[in-house]
Design a protein around this motif. Structure first.
Motif, PDB file in Angstrom:
ATOM      1  N   GLY A 171       0.810  -1.215   0.000  1.00 25.33           N
ATOM      2  CA  GLY A 171       0.000   0.000   0.000  1.00 25.33           C
ATOM      3  C   GLY A 171       0.842   1.264   0.000  1.00 25.33           C
ATOM      4  O   GLY A 171       2.023   1.261   0.361  1.00 25.33           O
ATOM      5  N   PHE A 172       0.219   2.342  -0.457  1.00 21.33           N
ATOM      6  CA  PHE A 172       0.891   3.639  -0.479  1.00 21.33           C
ATOM      7  C   PHE A 172      -0.131   4.709  -0.145  1.00 21.33           C
ATOM      8  O   PHE A 172      -1.301   4.619  -0.530  1.00 21.33           O
ATOM      9  CB  PHE A 172       1.506   3.904  -1.854  1.00 21.33           C
ATOM     10  CG  PHE A 172       2.141   5.267  -1.984  1.00 21.33           C
ATOM     11  CD1 PHE A 172       3.379   5.532  -1.426  1.00 21.33           C
ATOM     12  CD2 PHE A 172       1.485   6.296  -2.647  1.00 21.33           C
ATOM     13  CE1 PHE A 172       3.960   6.785  -1.538  1.00 21.33           C
ATOM     14  CE2 PHE A 172       2.058   7.555  -2.764  1.00 21.33           C
ATOM     15  CZ  PHE A 172       3.300   7.793  -2.205  1.00 21.33           C
ATOM     16  N   ALA A 173       0.295   5.728   0.573  1.00 20.08           N
ATOM     17  CA  ALA A 173      -0.604   6.830   0.929  1.00 20.08           C
ATOM     18  C   ALA A 173       0.104   8.160   0.737  1.00 20.08           C
ATOM     19  O   ALA A 173       1.319   8.270   0.915  1.00 20.08           O
ATOM     20  CB  ALA A 173      -1.084   6.684   2.377  1.00 20.08           C
ATOM     21  N   GLU A 174      -0.681   9.168   0.368  1.00 19.20           N
ATOM     22  CA  GLU A 174      -0.156  10.511   0.111  1.00 19.20           C
ATOM     23  C   GLU A 174      -0.921  11.509   0.957  1.00 19.20           C
ATOM     24  O   GLU A 174      -2.146  11.432   1.081  1.00 19.20           O
ATOM     25  CB  GLU A 174      -0.324  10.832  -1.378  1.00 19.20           C
ATOM     26  CG  GLU A 174       0.518  11.990  -1.855  1.00 19.20           C
ATOM     27  CD  GLU A 174       0.448  12.131  -3.361  1.00 19.20           C
ATOM     28  OE1 GLU A 174      -0.559  12.695  -3.848  1.00 19.20           O
ATOM     29  OE2 GLU A 174       1.367  11.670  -4.050  1.00 19.20           O
ATOM     30  N   GLY A 175      -0.196  12.445   1.543  1.00 14.62           N
ATOM     31  CA  GLY A 175      -0.808  13.437   2.408  1.00 14.62           C
ATOM     32  C   GLY A 175      -1.506  14.547   1.657  1.00 14.62           C
ATOM     33  O   GLY A 175      -1.629  14.526   0.423  1.00 14.62           O
ATOM     34  N   LEU A 176      -1.959  15.569   2.389  1.00 18.85           N
ATOM     35  CA  LEU A 176      -2.739  16.657   1.800  1.00 18.85           C
ATOM     36  C   LEU A 176      -1.954  17.436   0.762  1.00 18.85           C
ATOM     37  O   LEU A 176      -2.518  17.953  -0.208  1.00 18.85           O
ATOM     38  CB  LEU A 176      -3.214  17.609   2.904  1.00 18.85           C
ATOM     39  CG  LEU A 176      -4.107  16.989   3.986  1.00 18.85           C
ATOM     40  CD1 LEU A 176      -4.461  18.023   5.035  1.00 18.85           C
ATOM     41  CD2 LEU A 176      -5.376  16.409   3.371  1.00 18.85           C
ATOM     42  N   ALA A 177      -0.644  17.525   0.933  1.00 19.64           N
ATOM     43  CA  ALA A 177       0.192  18.276   0.000  1.00 19.64           C
ATOM     44  C   ALA A 177       0.884  17.372  -1.016  1.00 19.64           C
ATOM     45  O   ALA A 177       1.795  17.804  -1.717  1.00 19.64           O
ATOM     46  CB  ALA A 177       1.225  19.095   0.782  1.00 19.64           C
ATOM     47  N   GLY A 178       0.488  16.125  -1.080  1.00 21.97           N
ATOM     48  CA  GLY A 178       1.095  15.209  -2.032  1.00 21.97           C
ATOM     49  C   GLY A 178       2.330  14.507  -1.520  1.00 21.97           C
ATOM     50  O   GLY A 178       2.979  13.775  -2.268  1.00 21.97           O
ATOM     51  N   GLU A 179       2.661  14.702  -0.259  1.00 18.97           N
ATOM     52  CA  GLU A 179       3.846  14.081   0.315  1.00 18.97           C
ATOM     53  C   GLU A 179       3.527  12.668   0.804  1.00 18.97           C
ATOM     54  O   GLU A 179       2.368  12.356   1.088  1.00 18.97           O
ATOM     55  CB  GLU A 179       4.363  14.922   1.487  1.00 18.97           C
ATOM     56  CG  GLU A 179       3.606  14.766   2.810  1.00 18.97           C
ATOM     57  CD  GLU A 179       2.252  15.461   2.837  1.00 18.97           C
ATOM     58  OE1 GLU A 179       1.576  15.388   3.877  1.00 18.97           O
ATOM     59  OE2 GLU A 179       1.867  16.068   1.810  1.00 18.97           O
ATOM     60  N   PRO A 180       4.532  11.772   0.868  1.00 25.30           N
ATOM     61  CA  PRO A 180       4.280  10.441   1.435  1.00 25.30           C
ATOM     62  C   PRO A 180       3.728  10.559   2.852  1.00 25.30           C
ATOM     63  O   PRO A 180       4.236  11.350   3.658  1.00 25.30           O
ATOM     64  CB  PRO A 180       5.664   9.786   1.418  1.00 25.30           C
ATOM     65  CG  PRO A 180       6.414  10.505   0.343  1.00 25.30           C
ATOM     66  CD  PRO A 180       5.919  11.920   0.392  1.00 25.30           C
ATOM     67  N   LEU A 181       2.707   9.789   3.149  1.00 21.15           N
ATOM     68  CA  LEU A 181       2.023   9.891   4.434  1.00 21.15           C
ATOM     69  C   LEU A 181       2.590   8.861   5.394  1.00 21.15           C
ATOM     70  O   LEU A 181       2.371   7.661   5.239  1.00 21.15           O
ATOM     71  CB  LEU A 181       0.521   9.691   4.234  1.00 21.15           C
ATOM     72  CG  LEU A 181      -0.379   9.944   5.440  1.00 21.15           C
ATOM     73  CD1 LEU A 181      -0.257  11.388   5.923  1.00 21.15           C
ATOM     74  CD2 LEU A 181      -1.831   9.631   5.083  1.00 21.15           C
TER      75      LEU A 181
END
Length: 497
Positions: A246-256
């Motif tokens: 899995g992969f997730a990205e934060g509100l600004a597009g950064e790795p979460l």
């Protein structure tokens, strides 16, 4: 007259071929994935252009901005040379130049991302028509569908448009349609004046209007969201472990970092947590696996389809009688789990215990003591059963008295009698055996299986030992002795008389 009809048919066929070929003339043309300012929501867009000389209906096409879901085109005709702008996470009335995708699950990545355009609701190398990928080296890569695009010849594997030189407020634009499969065809530039998205509403808006109120068909402004990525659609083998990353990205597009990853495998098994996790599907079918990512007050979900193929395990050799056994062969390069799978003969069933595996290309032998039943010498049916009770394969074996050193081997869709080699490769065939019915998939087991009257001829693969064992040798040997004896008698009578 015939010539005129021929030309008419050719013209119609040519026109039809041209209409279908127009799908390859449509491409992703412009992308704004990082609008100027803090909040990107409702300001991002993707432009799709028809570079061909004929119009094409995009109904049923899919646009996939990485990780935010598939946009399904409505019944929309894109004229030759025209373009349409798809507004992400924004609402509005569709027209000839604008379409809206308010259901997008998040914003496009600011540091890395990719986009794919499909001419169908199915996604494969045969339906992908356009692809582009951008990336800031050092950030986490997002390259969904890159392998598929490379296989289709519309993108170069491993290539990306480098946005490290500054990308906020800029657009990616396709300047050379003939170079669309390479980064050479793309540039980073300022958006055209008529493509500049509308500015956000001022905070000075009439305070008498509640934030929750809406006017007409205008939807409330979407809130910022994180993104989840479960991976690409792929295939698996029943019983083999498939891994998810899995992969997730934060509100600004950064790795979460520090987010919770929860996987629902769609097969009734418990939900498991973990960014990287393995799972075993026990039955064939197509499963929709969902990933839910949560971090504080934010959450996001993505799904991936897994097509699970039938187990490669087969019943390869059996021995009847009290000292008998069943041999199972793994014909794949994967370790296969058979926990809760079963073997049966008549009304007797053996069930494999939890955490039972068969190594790649290995054989597993189970004797009558382990099975709890024996295979009768008067023939019968052996079944390989999935944990849910459905039949994976079924074999009828013939009525045949076997010597102590013999067994029945199922090869090339038929039984043969050979030297018993439990757990090892069968090499020397000894004699013929009636053909039994072949292994049948579960959907072919609605009627009783029957044996045939055919017989297979099994001969030793070669060598002098096989030759000396044939009746032909003794026939020719006898003839040879007779000829030599007659010659000796003739010569003796002539010269010694």
């Amino acid at each position: 007259m015939k010539r005129w009809r021929f030309l008419l048919v050719m013209a119609l066929l040519g026109g039809a071929d041209f209409a279908f070929g127009a799908a390859g003339d449509v491409a992703i043309y412009e992308i704004l994935s990082d609008p100027a300012g803090v909040n990107d929501t409702s300001l991002e867009y993707v432009v799709v252009k028809n570079f061909g000389a004929s119009q094409i209906n995009l109904s049923g096409w899919h646009l996939y901005p990485d990780g935010i879901g598939y946009f399904a085109f409505p019944d929309f005709v894109l004229n030759a040379g025209a373009s349409v702008e798809i507004h992400l996470r924004a609402s509005g009335a569709d027209d000839d130049a604008n379409l809206y995708f308010p259901a997008a699950s998040g914003n496009m990545g600011n540091s890395s991302g990719s986009l794919a355009l499909f001419s169908s609701t199915t996604h494969s190398k045969d339906t992908i028509v356009s692809y582009v990928r951008y990336h800031n080296p050092g950030s986490s890569e997002k390259k969904t569908w890159e392998t598929t695009a490379a296989s289709a010849g519309i993108w170069t594997a491993g290539a990306f448009i480098d946005i490290s030189g500054g990308y906020e407020g800029k657009v990616l634009k396709l300047n050379d349609f003939n170079q669309r499969a390479s980064i050479i065809g793309w540039t980073i530039s300022d958006p055209a004046p008529d493509s500049t998205p509308p500015a956000e509403e001022s905070d000075a808006t009439d305070a008498s209007v509640s934030e929750t109120q809406t006017s007409g068909s205008v939807a409330p402004r979407p809130v910022a969201q994180i993104k989840a990525y479960a991976g690409e659609d792929r295939s698996a083998i029943a019983g083999a472990t498939i891994f998810f990353d899995g992969f997730a990205e934060g509100l600004a597009g950064e790795p979460l970092d520090g987010a919770r990853f929860s996987w629902n495998f769609g097969d009734g098994s418990p939900i498991l947590d973990g960014e990287k996790i393995g799972h075993v599907f026990l039955y064939p079918g197509v499963y929709t696996v969902s990933l839910n990512v949560s971090s504080g007050e934010y959450s996001a979900m993505d799904t991936v389809n897994i097509a699970v193929m039938a187990s490669p395990l087969t019943i390869s050799e059996i021995k009847t009688g009290p000292d008998g056994w069943i041999e199972i062969k793994n014909n794949s390069s994967r370790k296969i789990e058979i926990s809760r799978f079963g073997l049966s003969c008549g009304d007797k069933v053996f069930t494999f215990s939890e955490n039972t595996f068969v190594a790649p290309y290995a054989a597993l032998v189970l004797g009558t003591t382990t099975l709890g039943f024996l295979l009768p010498a008067y023939g019968g049916e052996v079944k390989f059963i999935y944990p849910n009770g459905s039949i994976m394969s079924s074999l009828n074996y013939p009525v045949l008295a076997l010597a102590k050193e013999e067994s029945l081997n199922f090869e090339n869709n038929a039984w043969i009698v050979a030297r018993a080699t439990p757990g090892a490769k069968n090499e020397i065939a000894k004699k013929t055996a009636p053909i039994a019915s072949a292994a049948k998939p579960a959907d072919a087991l609605k009627s009783p299986l029957s044996q045939t009257a055919s017989v297979i001829n099994i001969e030793n693969p070669g060598g002098t030992r096989a030759f000396w064992g044939r009746d032909y040798f003794w026939l020719f040997a006898g003839l040879g002795v007779g000829v030599v004896a007659a010659l000796i008698f003739f010569l003796g009578k002539r010269y010694w008389a």
